[in-house]
Design a protein around this motif. Structure first.
Motif, PDB file in Angstrom:
ATOM      1  N   SER A   1       0.851  -1.184   0.000  1.00 24.82           N
ATOM      2  CA  SER A   1       0.000   0.000   0.000  1.00 24.82           C
ATOM      3  C   SER A   1       0.886   1.233   0.000  1.00 24.82           C
TER       4      SER A   1
ATOM      5  N   GLU B   1      -4.704   3.529   7.872  1.00 27.12           N
ATOM      6  CA  GLU B   1      -5.819   3.202   6.982  1.00 27.12           C
ATOM      7  C   GLU B   1      -5.374   2.374   5.781  1.00 27.12           C
ATOM      8  N   ALA B   2      -4.116   1.951   5.777  1.00 23.42           N
ATOM      9  CA  ALA B   2      -3.544   1.356   4.568  1.00 23.42           C
ATOM     10  C   ALA B   2      -3.958  -0.090   4.338  1.00 23.42           C
TER      11      ALA B   2
ATOM     12  N   ARG C   1      -0.274   4.310   0.985  1.00 23.74           N
ATOM     13  CA  ARG C   1      -0.953   5.354   1.764  1.00 23.74           C
ATOM     14  C   ARG C   1      -0.003   5.942   2.820  1.00 23.74           C
TER      15      ARG C   1
END
Length: 409
Positions: A209, A217-218, A211
Motif C-alpha cells: 500500500s 488506513e492502509a 498510503r
C-alpha cells in the motif's frame, strides 16, 4: 480419507504488532485498530511505514549477550517459544529433551542484516563484515537457537513456504507427533519484514500500500479501495502434544489442530491462481484431514493481504467452498503482513477466537468490493459467535498454500 487424530495445543507464545504475550495480543485484536505507523527505520523510502512490535526490548527479555547474537525475528521467536513452553506448564530442565521437536517456519532470512553486510563488502571493507554474517543469515539457525535454549534434542527443522510457512510448520509438527517421532512439538513461525531493502523490494513489485499519509488506513482486505499490504513482523509459537498425553498430565488445553492441508498453485511465481484452485485444494484437504465438511466451520480467518488479485481469488474460493457463509475476518488489517510468521500468528488468533467465541473485526473495511461476493465479512466491531471449529488460510509466493482446521477445547 478418514480423519487423523487431532493434537492438543497446550501452549501459546505470541509476539506481534498487537502486543507481546497472549493477553496483550488478544486485547489488541479486540481493539480493532491497525498498528501501521511511519517508521524511522524506513525514512526516505517510497513506503516508509509498517507494523512494528511495540516495546520489544530484546536486551531486557533475553539478556544483552544473547540478544546481540540474534536477528530481530530470531529474538522474537525465542521470546515466543519461552512463553509457549511456560504457558504449557512444562519445564525444559526436567523434560525428556530427546522427545521434544522444534519446527519453525520463516519465509526468508534477515534482509536487514544482509543490507548492512553487503554495504561493507561492496565498499571493500572486508574487515568490517561481521563474523556472524553467515550464521545470522541461515534460515535453520533460529530453530537451532530454540532447540538449544529449550534443551530440545529431537528433530529440529526449518520450513520455508513463503507466507504459509508458519502453518506448514504447525502441520509438520502434528505429523511428527502422530508418527511417534516426538512427544512434544514446539512449532510456529517468525519473521521481520521491517527492513529497508524489503520495503523497497515489495514496493517495486507494486505489492505494498502507498498510503504514506494515512498508514493506519492502509491495510484494508476486501475493501474496494485496497491497494496492497503493509509490512509487519512477529512470532507465533505453539506447543503441541498428543491429546491423550495432554489429558494424562492434566494440561490446560487451548484447543486442537484437527486438520491440515497443503497444495501448490502451479500457476505463477508470485501471482495467485485467479480461480483459487490451489487454495481450494488445500482447504478441502484440511477439512478432509479433520473429518469435517465445510458446514462444520463456524469462523474463518482469511489470508486477506489486501492485494487486488489476492483478495479476489481467495473470496471466490471461500464463496465456492463455504456456501453457508460463516463469519470471515482478516487480521492482517490489524497487524500487517509478517510474511513467514503470519500463518502461525493467525492460527493462534483463530484459536483465541474459538476460546472466547468472539471474532475480531476487519479494520478499514469501509466499502466491500464486489469481488467479495456473499462473504459474511466482520465489519465495524468484533462479533460474538457460537463455533466449535474454525479455519485459518495462508498462501504465499510460489503458489504455496496451507490451511488449518482448529477446534475448541
Amino acid at each position: 480419507m478418514s480423519a487423523r487424530p487431532a493434537v492438543a495445543v497446550t501452549g501459546l507464545g505470541l509476539v506481534s504488532p498487537l502486543g507481546i504475550g497472549i493477553e496483550a495480543t488478544w486485547s489488541g485484536l479486540l481493539a480493532g485498530v491497525s498498528r501501521a505507523a511511519t517508521d524511522g527505520l524506513l525514512q526516505g523510502l517510497p513506503v516508509d511505514f509498517c507494523c512494528a512490535v511495540p516495546g520489544f526490548d530484546a536486551d531486557d527479555l533475553l539478556g544483552r549477550r544473547l540478544a546481540w547474537r540474534l536477528e530481530p525475528y530470531a529474538q522474537m521467536a525465542l521470546v515466543a517459544a519461552r512463553e509457549a513452553v511456560a504457558d504449557a506448564g512444562l519445564d525444559p530442565a526436567s523434560w525428556e529433551g530427546s522427545r521434544v521437536a522444534v519446527v519453525l517456519g520463516t519465509g526468508g532470512t534477515s534482509t536487514r542484516h544482509f543490507d548492512k553486510q553487503f554495504k561493507n563488502f561492496a565498499a571493500e571493507r572486508h574487515d568490517r563484515v561481521s563474523p556472524l554474517f553467515i550464521p545470522r543469515c541461515l534460515t535453520n539457525l533460529t530453530a537451532g537457537e530454540i532447540s538449544s535454549d529449550l534443551r530440545a534434542f529431537g528433530p529440529s527443522l526449518s520450513v520455508s513456504t513463503a507466507c504459509a510457512s508458519g502453518a506448514t510448520a504447525i502441520g509438520l509438527g502434528r505429523d511428527l507427533l502422530l508418527s511417534g517421532s516426538c512427544d512434544i512439538a514446539v512449532v510456529g513461525g517468525a519473521e521481520s519484514a521491517r527492513a529497508r531493502v524489503t520495503s523497497v523490494g515489495f514496493s517495486r513489485m507494486g505489492a505494498l500500500s502507498t498510503r504514506v499519509s494515512a498508514p493506519a488506513e492502509a491495510s484494508r482486505p476486501f475493501d474496494s479501495d485496497r491497494d496492497g499490504f503493509v509490512l509487519g513482523e512477529g512470532a507465533g509459537i505453539f506447543v503441541l502434544e498428543r491429546a491423550d498425553d495432554a489429558q494424562a498430565r492434566s494440561a490446560r488445553v487451548h484447543g486442537h489442530i484437527a486438520g491440515f492441508g497443503a497444495s501448490a498453485d502451479g500457476h505463477h511465481f508470485t501471482t495467485p491462481d485467479p480461480e483459487g484452485r490451489g487454495t481450494e485444494l488445500a482447504t478441502r484437504s484440511a477439512l478432509a484431514d479433520a473429518g469435517m465438511t465445510a458446514a462444520d466451520i463456524g469462523h474463518i480467518n482469511a489470508h486477506g493481504t489486501a492485494t487486488v488479485i489476492g483478495d479476489a481469488a481467495e473470496a471466490a474460493m471461500l464463496g465456492r467452498v463455504f456456501t453457508h457463509a460463516p463469519p470471515v475476518t482478516a487480521t492482517k488489517s490489524l497487524m500487517g503482513h509478517a510474511l513467514g510468521a503470519s500463518a502461525a500468528l493467525e492460527a493462534a488468533f483463530t484459536l483465541l477466537a474459538l476460546t472466547h467465541q468472539r471474532v475480531p473485526v476487519i479494520a478499514n473495511l469501509d466499502r466491500v468490493d464486489d469481488t467479495a461476493g456473499e462473504l459474511d465479512l466482520v465489519m465495524e466491531k468484533p462479533r460474538d459467535v457460537v463455533a466449535e471449529a474454525a479455519l485459518s488460510t495462508s498462501f504465499g509466493f510460489g503458489g504455496q498454500n496451507a490451511a488449518l482446521v482448529l477446534t475448541a477445547a
